[in-house]
Design a protein around this motif. Structure first.
Motif, PDB file in Angstrom:
ATOM      1  N   GLY A 100      -1.068   7.418 -16.084  1.00 46.98           N
ATOM      2  CA  GLY A 100      -0.727   7.226 -14.675  1.00 46.98           C
ATOM      3  C   GLY A 100      -1.090   5.809 -14.259  1.00 46.98           C
ATOM      4  N   SER A 101      -0.891   5.510 -12.990  1.00 48.02           N
ATOM      5  CA  SER A 101      -1.320   4.207 -12.494  1.00 48.02           C
ATOM      6  C   SER A 101      -1.904   4.400 -11.105  1.00 48.02           C
ATOM      7  CB  SER A 101      -0.139   3.239 -12.438  1.00 48.02           C
ATOM      8  OG  SER A 101       0.872   3.753 -11.615  1.00 48.02           O
ATOM      9  N   ARG A 102      -2.762   3.491 -10.730  1.00 49.75           N
ATOM     10  CA  ARG A 102      -3.346   3.607  -9.391  1.00 49.75           C
ATOM     11  C   ARG A 102      -2.348   3.074  -8.371  1.00 49.75           C
ATOM     12  NH1 ARG A 102      -8.807   0.896  -9.227  1.00 49.75           N
ATOM     13  NH2 ARG A 102      -9.074   2.118  -7.345  1.00 49.75           N
ATOM     14  N   HIS A 103      -2.416   3.648  -7.177  1.00 47.58           N
ATOM     15  CA  HIS A 103      -1.519   3.218  -6.109  1.00 47.58           C
ATOM     16  C   HIS A 103      -1.931   1.813  -5.659  1.00 47.58           C
ATOM     17  CE1 HIS A 103       0.553   3.109  -2.274  1.00 47.58           C
ATOM     18  NE2 HIS A 103       1.273   4.130  -2.708  1.00 47.58           N
ATOM     19  N   PRO A 104      -0.944   0.931  -5.394  1.00 47.93           N
ATOM     20  CA  PRO A 104      -1.310  -0.445  -5.012  1.00 47.93           C
ATOM     21  C   PRO A 104      -2.255  -0.504  -3.810  1.00 47.93           C
ATOM     22  CG  PRO A 104       1.046  -0.004  -4.659  1.00 47.93           C
ATOM     23  CD  PRO A 104       0.506   1.099  -5.498  1.00 47.93           C
ATOM     24  N   ILE A 105      -2.089   0.428  -2.865  1.00 42.39           N
ATOM     25  CA  ILE A 105      -2.997   0.431  -1.703  1.00 42.39           C
ATOM     26  C   ILE A 105      -4.430   0.746  -2.158  1.00 42.39           C
ATOM     27  CG2 ILE A 105      -3.541   1.647   0.466  1.00 42.39           C
ATOM     28  CD1 ILE A 105      -1.127  -0.144   0.768  1.00 42.39           C
ATOM     29  N   SER A 106      -4.560   1.671  -3.110  1.00 43.64           N
ATOM     30  CA  SER A 106      -5.896   2.012  -3.626  1.00 43.64           C
ATOM     31  C   SER A 106      -6.491   0.831  -4.373  1.00 43.64           C
ATOM     32  CB  SER A 106      -5.824   3.200  -4.579  1.00 43.64           C
ATOM     33  OG  SER A 106      -5.215   4.290  -3.956  1.00 43.64           O
ATOM     34  N   ILE A 107      -5.635   0.107  -5.101  1.00 41.89           N
ATOM     35  CA  ILE A 107      -6.135  -1.036  -5.876  1.00 41.89           C
ATOM     36  C   ILE A 107      -6.716  -2.096  -4.926  1.00 41.89           C
ATOM     37  CG2 ILE A 107      -5.459  -2.963  -7.375  1.00 41.89           C
ATOM     38  CD1 ILE A 107      -3.228  -1.069  -8.475  1.00 41.89           C
ATOM     39  N   VAL A 208      -9.086  -1.745   6.769  1.00 47.22           N
ATOM     40  CA  VAL A 208     -10.511  -1.814   6.440  1.00 47.22           C
ATOM     41  C   VAL A 208     -11.167  -2.584   7.567  1.00 47.22           C
ATOM     42  CG1 VAL A 208     -12.304  -2.635   4.880  1.00 47.22           C
ATOM     43  CG2 VAL A 208     -10.164  -1.809   3.945  1.00 47.22           C
ATOM     44  N   GLU A 209     -12.194  -1.972   8.109  1.00 45.26           N
ATOM     45  CA  GLU A 209     -12.933  -2.557   9.216  1.00 45.26           C
ATOM     46  C   GLU A 209     -14.282  -3.021   8.668  1.00 45.26           C
ATOM     47  OE1 GLU A 209     -11.446  -1.941  12.213  1.00 45.26           O
ATOM     48  OE2 GLU A 209     -12.982  -2.622  13.593  1.00 45.26           O
ATOM     49  N   GLY A 210     -14.791  -4.108   9.201  1.00 45.62           N
ATOM     50  CA  GLY A 210     -16.127  -4.545   8.808  1.00 45.62           C
ATOM     51  C   GLY A 210     -17.001  -4.692  10.037  1.00 45.62           C
ATOM     52  N   ILE A 309      -4.551  -2.961   5.115  1.00 49.16           N
ATOM     53  CA  ILE A 309      -4.514  -3.025   3.637  1.00 49.16           C
ATOM     54  C   ILE A 309      -3.083  -3.285   3.164  1.00 49.16           C
ATOM     55  CG2 ILE A 309      -5.088  -1.854   1.479  1.00 49.16           C
ATOM     56  CD1 ILE A 309      -7.136  -0.217   2.896  1.00 49.16           C
ATOM     57  N   GLU A 310      -2.095  -2.686   3.853  1.00 47.84           N
ATOM     58  CA  GLU A 310      -0.691  -2.935   3.491  1.00 47.84           C
ATOM     59  C   GLU A 310      -0.370  -4.426   3.552  1.00 47.84           C
ATOM     60  OE1 GLU A 310      -1.648  -0.267   4.913  1.00 47.84           O
ATOM     61  OE2 GLU A 310      -0.442   1.438   4.295  1.00 47.84           O
ATOM     62  N   ILE A 312      -2.392  -7.033   3.210  1.00 45.64           N
ATOM     63  CA  ILE A 312      -2.993  -7.772   2.091  1.00 45.64           C
ATOM     64  C   ILE A 312      -2.236  -7.445   0.790  1.00 45.64           C
ATOM     65  CG2 ILE A 312      -5.140  -8.236   0.818  1.00 45.64           C
ATOM     66  CD1 ILE A 312      -5.820  -8.781   3.600  1.00 45.64           C
ATOM     67  N   THR A 313      -1.862  -6.165   0.637  1.00 42.09           N
ATOM     68  CA  THR A 313      -1.152  -5.755  -0.587  1.00 42.09           C
ATOM     69  C   THR A 313       0.217  -6.425  -0.656  1.00 42.09           C
ATOM     70  OG1 THR A 313      -2.282  -3.631  -0.346  1.00 42.09           O
ATOM     71  CG2 THR A 313      -0.524  -3.743  -1.977  1.00 42.09           C
ATOM     72  N   ASN A 314       0.913  -6.468   0.471  1.00 46.14           N
ATOM     73  CA  ASN A 314       2.215  -7.152   0.522  1.00 46.14           C
ATOM     74  C   ASN A 314       2.078  -8.595   0.069  1.00 46.14           C
ATOM     75  OD1 ASN A 314       3.465  -4.952   1.542  1.00 46.14           O
ATOM     76  ND2 ASN A 314       3.625  -5.701   3.643  1.00 46.14           N
ATOM     77  N   LEU A 315       1.018  -9.232   0.543  1.00 42.89           N
ATOM     78  CA  LEU A 315       0.826 -10.638   0.198  1.00 42.89           C
ATOM     79  C   LEU A 315       0.484 -10.795  -1.284  1.00 42.89           C
ATOM     80  CD1 LEU A 315      -1.263 -11.841   3.283  1.00 42.89           C
ATOM     81  CD2 LEU A 315       1.153 -12.260   2.834  1.00 42.89           C
ATOM     82  N   LYS A 316      -0.420  -9.944  -1.783  1.00 43.46           N
ATOM     83  CA  LYS A 316      -0.853 -10.062  -3.180  1.00 43.46           C
ATOM     84  C   LYS A 316       0.287  -9.778  -4.149  1.00 43.46           C
ATOM     85  CE  LYS A 316      -4.713 -10.324  -4.988  1.00 43.46           C
ATOM     86  NZ  LYS A 316      -5.354 -11.549  -5.532  1.00 43.46           N
ATOM     87  N   TYR A 317       1.058  -8.735  -3.858  1.00 41.95           N
ATOM     88  CA  TYR A 317       2.086  -8.308  -4.816  1.00 41.95           C
ATOM     89  C   TYR A 317       3.513  -8.616  -4.364  1.00 41.95           C
ATOM     90  CZ  TYR A 317      -1.777  -5.759  -6.947  1.00 41.95           C
ATOM     91  OH  TYR A 317      -2.969  -5.431  -7.539  1.00 41.95           O
ATOM     92  N   GLU A 318       3.628  -9.327  -3.261  1.00 42.19           N
ATOM     93  CA  GLU A 318       4.947  -9.675  -2.724  1.00 42.19           C
ATOM     94  C   GLU A 318       5.846  -8.452  -2.553  1.00 42.19           C
ATOM     95  OE1 GLU A 318       6.698 -13.277  -4.414  1.00 42.19           O
ATOM     96  OE2 GLU A 318       4.684 -13.787  -5.106  1.00 42.19           O
ATOM     97  N   VAL A 319       5.288  -7.418  -1.941  1.00 45.45           N
ATOM     98  CA  VAL A 319       6.069  -6.221  -1.620  1.00 45.45           C
ATOM     99  C   VAL A 319       6.735  -6.493  -0.271  1.00 45.45           C
ATOM    100  CG1 VAL A 319       5.984  -3.742  -1.155  1.00 45.45           C
ATOM    101  CG2 VAL A 319       4.431  -4.745  -2.841  1.00 45.45           C
ATOM    102  N   LYS A 320       8.060  -6.377  -0.236  1.00 45.56           N
ATOM    103  CA  LYS A 320       8.754  -6.823   0.984  1.00 45.56           C
ATOM    104  C   LYS A 320       9.009  -5.688   1.960  1.00 45.56           C
ATOM    105  CE  LYS A 320      10.181 -11.138  -0.592  1.00 45.56           C
ATOM    106  NZ  LYS A 320      10.092 -11.071  -2.051  1.00 45.56           N
ATOM    107  N   ASP A 321       8.846  -4.430   1.499  1.00 49.61           N
ATOM    108  CA  ASP A 321       9.180  -3.300   2.361  1.00 49.61           C
ATOM    109  C   ASP A 321       8.016  -2.309   2.359  1.00 49.61           C
ATOM    110  OD1 ASP A 321      10.218  -0.995   3.550  1.00 49.61           O
ATOM    111  OD2 ASP A 321      12.246  -1.443   2.851  1.00 49.61           O
TER     112      ASP A 321
END
Ligand code: DAH
Length: 340
Positions: A100-107, A208-210, A309-310, A312-321
């Motif tokens: 399996g693979s981890r979900h990009p949001i989880s990563i 994610v809140e800090g 998180i979406e 940051i994930t969009n930016l890291k992995y260039e997910v456009k949608d």
């Protein structure tokens, strides 16, 4: 001749062997070149023309039953020998295991937590079904205040005091109500907003809140922590920029951009030629929020920040949608198989 065949046929029924050696003796006796069967085939040459057909048939049947009998007895010994052994054949090619693979949001969630945990932040979680106090009032959103409109909320008609939380800032309140400073925490989780679903917005997403509350916490501390995070997440060369903004629960408030990691800040289509990409909201916790949680704002101060998180994930992995994250399309998810 017929007599001899019959006699051997009778013998076959009662044949048995106590050992492989004994069985070999039987085989030699009946089936070897000099054995009884060969003898009979020798005799067959002298059989008269009329009888040839019948006797030939009988002889062949005898040969078959003898071979069957010997084979059966041999099988019994083989089985007996095998029963002590495992039936795993180590020479067979291995069965294919689907990994399996981890979900990009989880990563990315795990990566954010890992980066902040190195400087002492620990994780707390709160409920996704919230009351008005924790989601709004305690965070300085007065009833009827237009700031509430910034977060289009799912309410429950029967009880307007209950809503799906619109941000993880609600967990700040829960933690400050229950813990004494110093507090240095991260609150990851899912949040909900009544947005029209498009490639850029969804009715649920993750934040994610800090929160850091202690004596003498300053805006400089906040800035330094955010710079550290941005470099760890997006690379050593990353710069940050804070723009004044407004959130009811922080004063002063800011929005933070990072220098575009694709063009290095020169300007490109990705950063809409500004050189900067927006990442998060932040600020110094408003003293009245501390007081709402019974923390003495004359003694303590603190900062807070919140990021999607979406985003940051969009930016890291260039997910456009953004819809890709919740569509469970295996072709999309499989691409993250090698990411740990
Ligand atoms: N709760 C804000 C939102 O969902 C994000 C945010 C802004 C969180 C500033 C913070 C903060 O903690 O200080 O839009």
């Amino acid at each position: 001749m017929r007599e001899k065949i019959k006699k051997i046929e009778k013998e076959i029924e009662g044949l048995s062997a106590k050992s492989i050696e004994e069985l070999e003796q039987l085989r030699i006796k009946y089936l070897s070149k000099k054995g009884l069967l060969s003898g009979l085939f020798e005799d067959f040459k002298n059989v008269t023309q009329e009888e040839r057909k019948d006797i030939g048939k009988l002889l062949n049947e005898l040969k078959n039953s003898l071979q069957d009998k010997i084979n059966n007895l041999k099988q019994k010994f083989d089985d007996l020998q095998d029963s002590g052994k495992s039936d795993i054949d180590l020479t067979l090619p291995a069965d294919f295991i689907e990994t399996g693979s981890r979900h990009p949001i989880s990563i990315i969630r795990a990566k954010i937590i890992e980066i902040y945990s190195r400087i002492g932040f620990t994780v707390s979680e709160g409920p996704e079904i919230e009351d008005d106090w924790h989601n709004f009032s305690a965070l300085n959103f007065p009833e009827e205040h237009p700031a509430r409109d910034m977060q289009d909320t799912f309410f429950i008609r029967k009880n307007p005091d209950i809503a799906l939380r619109t941000h993880t800032s609600s967990v700040q309140i829960r933690v400050m109500e229950n813990e004494k400073p110093p507090i240095r925490k991260l609150f990851p989780g899912r949040v909900y907003r009544n947005e029209a679903i498009s490639s850029r917005a969804h009715c649920f997403f993750h934040q994610v809140e800090g929160l850091y509350i202690d004596k003498d916490v300053s805006f400089a501390d906040l800035k330094q922590v955010l710079l550290y995070f941005s470099k760890e997440m997006f690379g050593e060369k990353t710069k940050i920029r804070l723009r004044p903004s407004y959130f009811p629960f922080t004063e002063p408030s800011a929005e933070m951009d990072i220098s575009c990691f694709l063009c290095g800040g020169k300007g490109c289509p990705f950063c809409k030629h500004t050189g900067w990409v927006e990442i998060l909201g932040c600020g110094m916790v408003d003293p009245s929020v501390l007081e709402n949680c019974k923390i003495d704002s004359k003694v303590y101060s603190g900062y807070a920040f919140g990021m999607g998180i979406e985003r940051i994930t969009n930016l890291k992995y260039e997910v456009k949608d953004i819809r890709m994250f919740s569509e469970n399309d295996i072709r999309f998810l499989k691409q993250f198989g090698s990411v740990i």
